[in-house]
Design an enzyme around this catalytic site. Structure first.
Site, PDB file in Angstrom:
ATOM      1  N   HIS A 100       0.840  -1.195   0.000  1.00  0.00           N
ATOM      2  CA  HIS A 100       0.000   0.000   0.000  1.00  0.00           C
ATOM      3  C   HIS A 100       0.875   1.244   0.000  1.00  0.00           C
ATOM      4  CE1 HIS A 100       0.755  -0.987   4.229  1.00  0.00           C
ATOM      5  NE2 HIS A 100       0.665   0.306   4.487  1.00  0.00           N
ATOM      6  N   HIS A 102       0.753   5.275   1.080  1.00  0.00           N
ATOM      7  CA  HIS A 102       0.065   6.370   1.776  1.00  0.00           C
ATOM      8  C   HIS A 102       0.182   7.626   0.918  1.00  0.00           C
ATOM      9  CE1 HIS A 102      -0.115   4.514   5.893  1.00  0.00           C
ATOM     10  NE2 HIS A 102       0.894   3.811   5.412  1.00  0.00           N
TER      11      HIS A 102
END
Ligand code: 5GP
Length: 135
Positions: A100, A102
């Protein structure tokens, strides 16, 4: 059997999220802990443990969406800047083992997210380090 990570559950619709973008390979949604207003996560739908372990084509698709989310945060939320980061492994602060990115809009200096990079050069041998990690 390995337990499903929280982002796999979001992809499978088992946990709700505030979706920002979705296509065949990529999903973007608001981070549950908003370190600043609009803090977003961009993930690949297929499970890979982190950025370093993700095939290049998939990683590029995720980064493409992260760039677009950052541009919209500036335009629509009035952010003055954006931090884009991906923690790889526990030592770097990764808590969810599913690649992932941010995308964290920045408005002022004092916010929930503080990134501090202090010089820590001391007696490091830069030529030797260069030899070890150059591509
Ligand atoms: P990491 O520390 O692994 O880089 O970041 C994981 C992020 O996932 C954290 O910022 C955390 O707030 C977020 N997160 C964890 N669980 C959930 C969840 O169920 N929903 C959403 N939207 N974000 C989550």
């Amino acid at each position: 059997m390995e337990t499903k990570d929280v982002f796999c559950k979001i992809v499978d619709g088992e946990i709700p999220c505030y979706k920002l973008y979705e296509d065949e390979d990529v999903l973007a949604f608001l981070d549950i802990s908003q370190v600043t207003k609009g803090h977003a996560l961009v993930i690949c739908k297929k499970h890979y443990p982190n950025f370093l372990a993700t095939p290049q084509e998939t990683m590029h698709k995720v980064m493409d969406v992260a760039q677009r989310i950052g541009q919209v945060q500036i335009k629509m939320l009035g952010a003055k800047g954006v931090n884009i980061l991906s923690n790889c492994y526990e030592a770097a602060g990764q808590t969810v083992n599913h690649f992932h990115v941010h995308v964290i809009p920045r408005y002022e200096k004092q916010e929930g997210f503080v990134l501090e990079m202090k010089e820590n050069n001391k007696d490091l041998n830069l030529p030797s380090i260069q030899e070890q990690i150059k591509l």
